[in-house]
Design an enzyme around this catalytic site. Structure first.
Site, PDB file in Angstrom:
ATOM      1  N   ASP A 138       0.656  -1.211  -0.068  1.00 37.20           N
ATOM      2  CA  ASP A 138       0.024   0.280  -0.309  1.00 37.20           C
ATOM      3  C   ASP A 138       0.867   1.065  -0.385  1.00 37.20           C
ATOM      4  O   ASP A 138       1.760   1.233   0.346  1.00 37.20           O
ATOM      5  CB  ASP A 138      -1.159   0.106   1.532  1.00 37.20           C
ATOM      6  CG  ASP A 138      -0.079  -0.052   2.473  1.00 37.20           C
ATOM      7  OD1 ASP A 138       0.633  -1.006   2.736  1.00 37.20           O
ATOM      8  OD2 ASP A 138      -0.722   0.813   3.439  1.00 37.20           O
TER       9      ASP A 138
ATOM     10  N   GLU B  62       0.084  -0.691   5.832  1.00 36.24           N
ATOM     11  CA  GLU B  62       0.890  -0.238   6.428  1.00 36.24           C
ATOM     12  C   GLU B  62       1.499   1.142   6.301  1.00 36.24           C
ATOM     13  O   GLU B  62       0.459   1.276   8.486  1.00 36.24           O
ATOM     14  CB  GLU B  62       2.408  -0.728   6.035  1.00 36.24           C
ATOM     15  CG  GLU B  62       3.269   0.080   7.472  1.00 36.24           C
ATOM     16  CD  GLU B  62       4.251   0.745   6.983  1.00 36.24           C
ATOM     17  OE1 GLU B  62       4.895   1.569   8.040  1.00 36.24           O
ATOM     18  OE2 GLU B  62       4.025   1.445   5.727  1.00 36.24           O
TER      19      GLU B  62
END
Length: 457
Positions: A85, A148
């Site tokens: 991400d 994250e």
């Protein structure tokens, strides 16, 4: 031949895979059924696992929270933790943020540095181990997290069903070896009296970045409007214009990661301090008044009374990452990185105390406790050896204000690479994010050597 050199033939494959990954705008979004971090985050995870399948590696997707590719034999695991991400692209790019553009030895694109580049390298290190037929003492596993950047529970959820490793590192920081990570405390301030003059104030996309832009719509007296126009007349980074809705004021700063707010210029703070020079307390409203009084343009928490430091990890930093006025309940988001010997509970208690007179609610939205792994541990000795084998010298150990997956490993892991101390600003969480391709191949060799050593020693 040093085993690290086995990664060199995969350079072009890694480049093409990274291009595929960067093209996916995997910013965490609202959850969907079976996709806890939204559509694009899940697509990025599924894509890299499909590529791993095509490389002949064993893979598993754990509910689109995280997944892994694995190689080798043994009853134990050694892990490399990456994430797919990214933070939002933001404004001001010189290239298309979700295209990879190579220029002057640099590769530009959102996620090239944080952390898709490192994820692709770790994947091809597994491929190199497999193609070389390396016999392992333990299985070597590359884990790809999908949430994250929002300090989510992606890796926590992964390890609820998958075995913990005996060794691990996350290539999501700098070289040498980060054995100390400051605590991360995220605070939401909300409520209080609404502004009687600021109809709208917006700044920031995520709390863990210094906002590069802020804007406000202000309705005030003619004298106050003239004062604001005069204060901004000669300011290149502040623009004030009259509109039918009121004065529109825009501020421009410099984005930076919240772990190093001193490297940026906070547009929200700049705009708040401008307004505080002209508007009275009622016109400011509780949230903006508190920020003008207790945050100002500081990054050390001095005016808030939380300034502190320790010898292992250095000073506390404070970042004002989000401000929202005129879109429901007034609110602001703070990202605080505190020393490894400090207490997040004490900091929260103090902020609750000083915000109460403003009528504000002070809520802890997230906290990651500090990490501190002794330098004489087996893992750090192993990583020092891998680095020295490639670079010809031992790495240092250091502390960071950044937060990595290492915190989830209960003393079994640290942050290790992928960037070198002498590299210039890599624009993490900023516009024009990039990697130096030559230096990144050095990282690839260190990463492979470390993975080889974790699997075989």
């Amino acid at each position: 031949m040093l085993f690290a050199e086995h990664i060199l033939p995969y350079k072009e494959q890694m480049h093409q895979t990274l291009k595929t990954m960067v093209a996916i705008p995997s910013v965490v979004d609202s959850p969907l059924p079976g996709k806890p971090f939204g559509e694009e985050s899940a697509r990025a995870l599924q894509t890299i696992l499909r590529i791993a399948d095509d490389l002949g590696l064993e893979t598993k997707n754990v509910g689109n929270y995280a997944g892994h590719a694995v190689y080798g034999e043994g009853n134990e695991y050694a892990d490399v933790l990456c994430h797919v991400d990214v933070v939002p692209a933001g404004d001001g790019w010189e290239t298309e943020p979700f295209d990879t553009v190579e220029k002057d030895g640099l590769l530009y694109g959102r996620g090239t540095a944080d952390d898709k580049g490192a994820a692709v390298v770790a994947l091809y290190c597994l491929k190199a181990l497999k193609d070389a037929g390396v016999k392992t003492k333990r299985r070597i596993r590359v884990i790809f997290g999908a949430g994250e950047e929002v300090a989510s529970n992606d890796i926590e959820t992964y390890y609820q069903s998958e075995p913990m490793p005996v060794f691990a590192f996350t290539p999501d920081s700098d070289y040498g070896i980060c054995n100390r990570e400051k605590g991360i405390l995220r605070i939401d301030l909300s409520g209080g009296k609404e502004s009687t003059a600021v109809r709208l104030f917006t700044a920031g996309d995520v709390v863990n970045a210094v906002p590069a832009n802020a804007s406000a719509v202000v309705v005030c007296s003619e004298d106050q409007a003239n004062a604001l126009l005069e204060l901004t007349a000669d300011e290149d980074t502040l623009r004030c214009t009259r509109t039918p809705d009121g004065l529109c004021i825009d501020a421009v700063g410099v984005a930076s990661h919240a772990m190093q707010p001193q490297e940026g210029v906070n547009a929200a703070e700049k705009l708040i301090m401008l307004l505080s020079k002209v508007l009275d307390k009622d016109q400011m409203g509780s949230v903006l008044l508190f920020l003008a009084d207790k945050v100002k343009t500081e990054y050390d928490g001095a005016s808030a009374g939380i300034q502190q430091s320790d010898e292992p990890s250095g000073p506390l930093t404070l970042n004002l990452g989000l401000v929202r006025i005129g879109e429901g309940t007034p609110s602001a988001g703070l990202d605080i990185r505190y020393p490894v010997t400090a207490s997040g509970d004490d900091i929260l208690e103090h902020l609750e105390m000083i915000s109460a007179p403003y009528g504000l609610t002070c809520e802890r939205t997230c906290e990651n406790r500090p990490l501190y792994l002794p330098e004489d541990s087996d893992l750090i000795r192993l990583l020092k050896g891998a680095y020295a084998a490639v670079m010809g010298e031992e790495p240092t150990v250091y502390a960071t204000g950044g937060g990595t997956y290492a915190r989830e490993l209960n003393g079994r892991g640290v942050a290790f690479g992928p960037f070198f101390p002498d590299e210039p600003d890599r624009r993490l969480h900023n516009t024009n994010e990039s990697i130096d391709l030559a230096r990144f191949m050095q990282h690839a060799q260190i990463c492979l050597q470390a993975m080889y050593d974790m699997a075989t020693k």
